[in-house]
Enzyme design. Structure first.
Site, short mmCIF file in Angstrom:
data_model
loop_
_atom_site.label_atom_id
_atom_site.label_comp_id
_atom_site.label_asym_id
_atom_site.label_seq_id
_atom_site.Cartn_x
_atom_site.Cartn_y
_atom_site.Cartn_z
CG ASN A 42 -1.47 1.02 1.68
OD1 ASN A 42 -1.78 1.68 0.46
ND2 ASN A 42 -2.78 0.90 2.36
NE ARG A 97 -6.08 1.91 -0.92
CZ ARG A 97 -6.10 3.02 0.15
NH1 ARG A 97 -4.60 3.31 1.27
NH2 ARG A 97 -6.96 3.45 0.32
CG HIS A 132 -12.74 4.17 2.28
ND1 HIS A 132 -13.23 5.25 2.91
CD2 HIS A 132 -11.62 4.89 2.94
CE1 HIS A 132 -12.55 5.68 3.79
NE2 HIS A 132 -11.27 5.50 3.39
NE ARG A 169 -9.72 13.17 2.88
CZ ARG A 169 -9.58 11.67 2.66
NH1 ARG A 169 -10.40 11.06 2.19
NH2 ARG A 169 -8.22 11.00 3.07
CD GLU A 211 -8.94 -0.06 4.01
OE1 GLU A 211 -8.24 -0.58 4.71
OE2 GLU A 211 -9.29 0.35 2.60
#
Ligand code: ADP
Length: 429
Positions: free
Chosen positions: A22, A107, A196, A257, A400
């Site tokens: 990742n 990823r 996601h 965010r 993940e």
């Protein structure tokens, strides 16, 4: 089906390790998994790449112990980071030159509309990932660097891209399309992509398992609440709506965010506050959300401040939870029938107060949280709703890396068991 030997004979079939990478802009996270039992052999992280204060943390998980080794000092770039990780793995007898390594799974954040499945990376696939950089300027370049670095390290090995957007490509057009001029939107590939996806896919499947049903039998709302946060509505195993959009900025309130705002806020900041586009970008992506509201983005710290009577922290928490509730309500309407609302990621898995507050007052939707069950701390998937509740509320830890390893190995393993070379550039158009 008859199994024909692969070109390398049985040795290739026995390659059952997958390295998951990742790659972020200044970090690389890695995990080496043994797909015989899907266990971790080692995990690691290289952070602050390119700075004087780079750090590598490596934890071998074989042989019972889990002692983390640390390296400090400048690691110049991603190539050096992966080389350092490879050295650490080799020191544990897990070198990446091993014939046991079957593939490297990457990823990749943005796969646009083209990549709806995990895909073996070819030059053509890499070019297409590059073409998506304008819609994912923060993420795709780092992912590409990670892929190139890994290719240089093991050019003979299948490299597989697993896209964050892929799970969301099943959204109906009326959910994915923004109500703006069609020609402009299409010319610039502006639409809701969602992110996601690997987590939403994994967690919605695990939630079905927890309910003792197949994914096809259930409708679930997944709330992935990490530093980035997103919600998705999954009907019978397929994503039908998600809160992140063209970029990961839309939707829920996040660590830094803003999530949803009136888009006219940006014109206003430009015209009235005199901010540049880049300044607005930084404001909304890095200085907003929980950090913008109260100065902290860690939910543990926010709860601590609330306990001390801090009003800014309390308001930030209320705004965060209010947005969550709006999405739970909206997605209940989108799905029609909801079987489970599922919390996952750092905040979702660990913050009982967030879960309690997000579900409070939603009895009319069939949603209730049991205080005792909600207080249990566990790394396992679990229900936090009482038996009598019409809709299950659950906590399902996301994974993940395991999902990327599974998808990578399934793609590579399928080809090998069929006696073929791994098909290059397996893509949907
Ligand atoms: P990322 O999006 O970076 O992968 P994670 O899913 O790891 O994020 O979530 C990180 C966030 O989880 C932290 O910023 C913090 O707000 C929250 N978190 C982690 N542990 C706890 C905890 N024990 N209680 C409440 N919140 C937590």
């Amino acid at each position: 089906m008859t199994t024909t030997p692969t070109k390398e004979g049985s040795a290739a079939v026995q390659a059952r390790r997958v390295l998951v990478l990742n790659s972020g802009s200044s970090s690389v996270k890695y995990q080496l998994l043994d797909m015989n039992d899907r266990s971790r052999l080692a995990i690691g992280l290289v952070e602050r790449i390119g700075e004087e204060t780079s750090r590598l943390l490596h934890t071998p998980l074989t042989g019972g112990g889990a002692e983390t080794r640390e390296r400090n000092g400048r690691i110049a770039d991603h190539a050096a980071a992966l080389k350092a990780a490879a050295e650490e793995l080799a020191a544990d007898g897990l070198g990446l030159d091993s014939p046991e390594l079957a593939a490297i799974g990457h990823r990749v954040v943005h796969g646009g509309l083209r990549f709806t499945r995990p895909t073996v990376i070819t030059d053509e696939v890499l070019t297409e990932i590059e073409r998506l950089v304008p819609v994912a300027p923060l993420h795709n370049p780092a992912n590409i660097t990670g892929i190139r670095t890994a290719q240089a390290l093991r050019p003979d090995l299948p490299q597989v891209a697993v896209f964050d957007t892929a799970f969301h490509t099943t959204m109906p057009e009326y959910a994915a399309r923004y109500a703006i001029d069609v020609e402009t939107a299409d010319a610039h590939r502006i639409r809701r992509y969602g992110f996601h996806g690997t987590s939403h896919a994994y967690v919605s499947r695990k939630a079905a398992e927890l309910l003792g049903r197949t994914p096809e039998e259930v409708n679930v709302i997944v709330l992935h609440l990490g530093n980035g946060a997103s919600a998705s509505a999954v009907a019978a195993g397929r994503c039908v709506e998600t809160s992140m959009g063209l970029t990961p900025l839309e939707g829920l309130v996040m660590g830094t965010r803003s999530g949803d705002i009136d888009p006219a806020v940006t014109f206003h900041l430009k015209r009235v506050a005199g901010m540049s586009t880049d300044e607005i970008d930084v404001l909304l992506n890095k200085k907003s959300g929980l950090v913008g509201l109260c100065g902290d983005n860690d939910m543990r710290e926010i709860r601590r401040r609330i306990d001390e009577g801090d009003e800014r922290a309390a308001l930030a928490f209320d705004i965060y939870v209010h947005r969550l509730k709006k999405y739970i309500g909206a997605y209940s309407a989108v799905l029609g029938r909801v079987d489970a609302v599922v919390f996952t990621a750092g905040v979702g898995e660990n913050s009982a107060p967030v879960r309690e507050a997000a579900i409070a007052g939603l009895e009319e939707l069939g949603l209730v949280v049991d205080a005792d069950l909600n207080a249990v701390r566990s790394g396992e998937p679990r229900l936090i709703s009482p038996n009598y509740a019409r809709v299950a509320v659950a906590v399902v830890p996301t994974d993940e890396e395991l999902e990327i390893a599974d998808q990578t190995f399934a793609l590579v393993g399928r080809a090998e068991s069929a006696g073929q070379e791994v098909p290059a550039g397996q893509v949907d158009n």
